[in-house]
Design an enzyme around this catalytic site. Structure first.
Site, PDB file in Angstrom:
ATOM      1  N   LYS A   8       5.016 -19.251   6.695  1.00  0.00           N
ATOM      2  CA  LYS A   8       4.598 -19.683   8.010  1.00  0.00           C
ATOM      3  C   LYS A   8       4.383 -18.456   8.896  1.00  0.00           C
ATOM      4  O   LYS A   8       4.981 -17.418   8.564  1.00  0.00           O
ATOM      5  CB  LYS A   8       5.624 -20.630   8.637  1.00  0.00           C
ATOM      6  CG  LYS A   8       6.978 -19.956   8.961  1.00  0.00           C
ATOM      7  CD  LYS A   8       7.765 -20.706   9.970  1.00  0.00           C
ATOM      8  CE  LYS A   8       7.494 -20.272  11.371  1.00  0.00           C
ATOM      9  NZ  LYS A   8       8.222 -19.088  11.840  1.00  0.00           N
ATOM     10  N   ASP A  39       6.309 -20.866  16.858  1.00  0.00           N
ATOM     11  CA  ASP A  39       7.331 -20.252  16.006  1.00  0.00           C
ATOM     12  C   ASP A  39       8.303 -21.286  15.430  1.00  0.00           C
ATOM     13  O   ASP A  39       8.755 -21.145  14.296  1.00  0.00           O
ATOM     14  CB  ASP A  39       8.102 -19.196  16.816  1.00  0.00           C
ATOM     15  CG  ASP A  39       9.073 -18.411  15.959  1.00  0.00           C
ATOM     16  OD1 ASP A  39       8.651 -17.914  14.899  1.00  0.00           O
ATOM     17  OD2 ASP A  39      10.254 -18.292  16.342  1.00  0.00           O
ATOM     18  N   LYS A  93      16.933 -25.681   3.155  1.00  0.00           N
ATOM     19  CA  LYS A  93      18.350 -25.735   3.544  1.00  0.00           C
ATOM     20  C   LYS A  93      18.976 -26.993   2.924  1.00  0.00           C
ATOM     21  O   LYS A  93      18.409 -28.085   3.020  1.00  0.00           O
ATOM     22  CB  LYS A  93      18.487 -25.797   5.073  1.00  0.00           C
ATOM     23  CG  LYS A  93      18.075 -24.490   5.780  1.00  0.00           C
ATOM     24  CD  LYS A  93      18.304 -24.599   7.284  1.00  0.00           C
ATOM     25  CE  LYS A  93      17.719 -23.427   8.049  1.00  0.00           C
ATOM     26  NZ  LYS A  93      18.575 -22.248   8.086  1.00  0.00           N
ATOM     27  N   HIS A 126      11.147 -22.587   5.623  1.00  0.00           N
ATOM     28  CA  HIS A 126      12.466 -22.360   5.018  1.00  0.00           C
ATOM     29  C   HIS A 126      13.481 -23.425   5.413  1.00  0.00           C
ATOM     30  O   HIS A 126      14.480 -23.611   4.733  1.00  0.00           O
ATOM     31  CB  HIS A 126      12.979 -20.935   5.299  1.00  0.00           C
ATOM     32  CG  HIS A 126      13.540 -20.728   6.666  1.00  0.00           C
ATOM     33  ND1 HIS A 126      12.765 -20.457   7.758  1.00  0.00           N
ATOM     34  CD2 HIS A 126      14.814 -20.747   7.126  1.00  0.00           C
ATOM     35  CE1 HIS A 126      13.541 -20.321   8.821  1.00  0.00           C
ATOM     36  NE2 HIS A 126      14.796 -20.485   8.467  1.00  0.00           N
ATOM     37  N   HIS A 167       9.478 -26.125  11.910  1.00  0.00           N
ATOM     38  CA  HIS A 167      10.829 -26.587  11.577  1.00  0.00           C
ATOM     39  C   HIS A 167      11.176 -27.910  12.256  1.00  0.00           C
ATOM     40  O   HIS A 167      11.680 -28.839  11.629  1.00  0.00           O
ATOM     41  CB  HIS A 167      11.873 -25.534  11.966  1.00  0.00           C
ATOM     42  CG  HIS A 167      11.583 -24.159  11.435  1.00  0.00           C
ATOM     43  ND1 HIS A 167      11.030 -23.940  10.205  1.00  0.00           N
ATOM     44  CD2 HIS A 167      11.769 -22.924  11.981  1.00  0.00           C
ATOM     45  CE1 HIS A 167      10.897 -22.630  10.009  1.00  0.00           C
ATOM     46  NE2 HIS A 167      11.329 -21.994  11.071  1.00  0.00           N
ATOM     47  N   ARG A 209       0.819  -1.217   0.000  1.00  0.00           N
ATOM     48  CA  ARG A 209       0.000   0.000   0.000  1.00  0.00           C
ATOM     49  C   ARG A 209       0.852   1.266   0.000  1.00  0.00           C
ATOM     50  O   ARG A 209       0.387   2.339  -0.312  1.00  0.00           O
ATOM     51  CB  ARG A 209      -0.937  -0.021   1.213  1.00  0.00           C
ATOM     52  CG  ARG A 209      -2.106  -0.957   0.986  1.00  0.00           C
ATOM     53  CD  ARG A 209      -3.002  -1.021   2.168  1.00  0.00           C
ATOM     54  NE  ARG A 209      -2.257  -1.382   3.368  1.00  0.00           N
ATOM     55  CZ  ARG A 209      -2.782  -1.499   4.572  1.00  0.00           C
ATOM     56  NH1 ARG A 209      -4.045  -1.266   4.758  1.00  0.00           N
ATOM     57  NH2 ARG A 209      -2.047  -1.856   5.607  1.00  0.00           N
TER      58      ARG A 209
END
Ligand code: BG6
Length: 472
Positions: A148, A235, A182, A178, A240, A48
């Site tokens: 995520k 988190d 790796k 992510h 992960h 925006r």
């Protein structure tokens, strides 16, 4: 009729945000600079904020380390900016028309929409994309990359999947984690399934327990507001660490196709033992680093855990009764992500040493010391029989590991979903973590512990491993 030649446009929704600056801009630049991107690939940043194309390119340039003017010019001419809202269908319709016109009729018009947005905007953005016709695949592919966290618990993730499936096929949806980008995480598959010597031992007959540790030295930095709502379980653990567990515990897939691989990961995640609040209380440790509540954006009365450890079991023939102990935390003594597989000790010690012989241990190091370590016992040279644990080590050469976002962005552009999460994996992972989230709710159990920033975290986490075991 779709022509052979294809143009790809990567649309970053939320382009003025931190993720574009930190990860997506540099990843796209490096991909272009290394010649990995298709020739006819361009990028549009959308947000925006009021920016000219030039101003947007300048902010991107700041995100990339030392770059020559000519390299930059090649990248900059592919990047443009569109001012608009990701949740406004009219705005996205205009963008859609603009991209179609730039594409012309001679090319297939492939798009990747990357949602680099606050997760609370995902539902309205998906609705606006659908309403604007941007997801219609009649003129080319339409893929949507979703960052995520995907939901905040099982129920919200299920609803978000339902919404996404009401407007797209599963193969258009790229849920990013992510860690899956790796090289060292992708190497787990190669290590397990391109070598024949480990797989026969990869089961309850030989393995005592598995440790998965993702430790960070930094605190919450400038992400206090986001982190305080998430905590370590949402988190790190649900995404992960669950994916690392799946890669270590899965059965060999029949092929390397995206679905063969994801079928096996989903299968093993579905087999992780479902636990109740009592189990979660007795088999987890939560803690908060001292000083966390004074971080910017954090509630001064916060009871969010910045460290967590949980013990899980996988109810399959291969893994019955083998503990998988997972821990993650912020503001610890070092940054280190690794998986340690500890083998059972020899049934008898014939060398007359007192106490137990040290166990064999295979450590897959994700970062920063990327490689594999195998610990075994040797004779110490000299008279008598002294035993000592030694390690065989492999390290990837310094500088060869690419940023995970580079790999994943390229995969999304090329339409390879192998290293993205499927809807069922996400839902199974939440089902595993939800009981711990519930047990840990304000005033819940186990008791919230404290730890010094820069320390190893709470000592109580040792207790989760069980008698005779210790964290590596
Ligand atoms: C992110 C988390 O997904 O992963 C962050 O939101 C965390 O809190 C980061 O710091 C860790 O990633 P890496 O690649 O540095 O281990």
């Amino acid at each position: 009729m779709v022509s052979q030649a294809r143009k790809t446009t990567v649309v970053i929704l939320g382009a003025s945000g931190d993720l574009t600056q930190r990860k997506l801009g540099p990843a796209l630049f490096h991909l272009m600079n290394s010649g990995s991107l298709p020739d006819l690939c361009s990028f549009v940043g959308v947000s925006r904020s009021k920016f000219s194309d030039e101003a947007f390119r300048s902010t991107l340039r700041e995100s990339v380390d030392a770059v020559s003017d000519s390299d930059w010019a090649g990248f900059a001419e592919r990047a443009s900016y569109f001012q608009g809202s990701s949740t406004n269908a009219l705005s996205l319709k205009l963008l859609d028309q603009q991209i179609s016109e730039a594409c012309g009729d001679d090319f297939a018009d492939d798009r990747v929409y990357y949602l680099a947005l606050k997760p609370s905007l995902y539902p309205d953005t998906l609705l606006a994309l659908a309403e604007s016709g941007s997801l219609n695949e009649s003129l080319g592919s339409r893929r949507v990359v979703i960052e995520k966290p995907f939901g905040t618990d099982f129920e919200s993730a299920r609803k978000l999947n339902e919404l996404a499936h009401s407007m797209m096929n599963e193969d258009q949806i790229y849920r990013i984690d992510h860690y899956l980008g790796k090289d060292t995480v992708q190497n787990i598959l190669v290590f397990r399934f391109a070598n024949a010597i480990f797989e026969p031992l990869w089961n309850r007959n030989y393995i005592d327990h598995v440790q998965i540790s993702v430790l960070e030295d930094l605190g919450v930095e400038n992400r206090g507001t986001y982190y305080d709502d998430s905590g370590v379980l949402r988190d790190m653990m649900q995404n992960h660490l669950m994916q690392l567990l799946a890669l270590i515990a899965m059965e060999p897939p029949a092929s390397s196709t995206a679905d063969a691989l994801r079928d096996e990961k989903a299968k093993v995640l579905s087999a992780v033992r479902r636990v109740d609040d009592d189990y979660a209380t007795a088999n987890s440790v939560r803690a908060q680093y001292d000083g966390y509540v004074s971080e910017t954006g954090v509630d001064p009365d916060s009871s969010t855990a910045t460290y967590g450890a949980v013990k899980l079991f996988v109810d399959t023939w291969r893994w019955q009764d083998v503990p998988f102990v997972l821990r993650s935390g912020k503001a610890l003594s070092r940054k280190s992500s690794e998986i340690s597989i500890e083998f059972k000790r020899p049934p008898q010690s014939i060398f007359g040493v007192s106490g137990d012989v040290m166990p064999n241990r295979l450590t897959i190091s994700i970062q920063p010391d990327e490689g594999v370590h195998l610990q075994f016992v040797n004779k110490t040279p000299g008279a008598g029989t002294e035993l000592a644990a030694e390690t065989l080590e492999f390290h990837f050469p310094v500088g060869v590991i690419r940023d995970a976002y580079e790999r994943l962005l390229l995969d999304a552009i090329l339409g390879d979903a192998t290293h993205f999460n499927r809807s069922d994996e996400i839902e199974y992972s939440w089902r595993i973590i939800d009981p711990f989230i519930n047990a840990w709710l304000d005033g819940g159990t186990p008791k919230m512990l404290g730890y010094e920033p820069g320390s190893f975290g709470p000592m109580e986490a040792e207790g989760l491993l069980g008698e005779g075991r210790e964290w590596i």
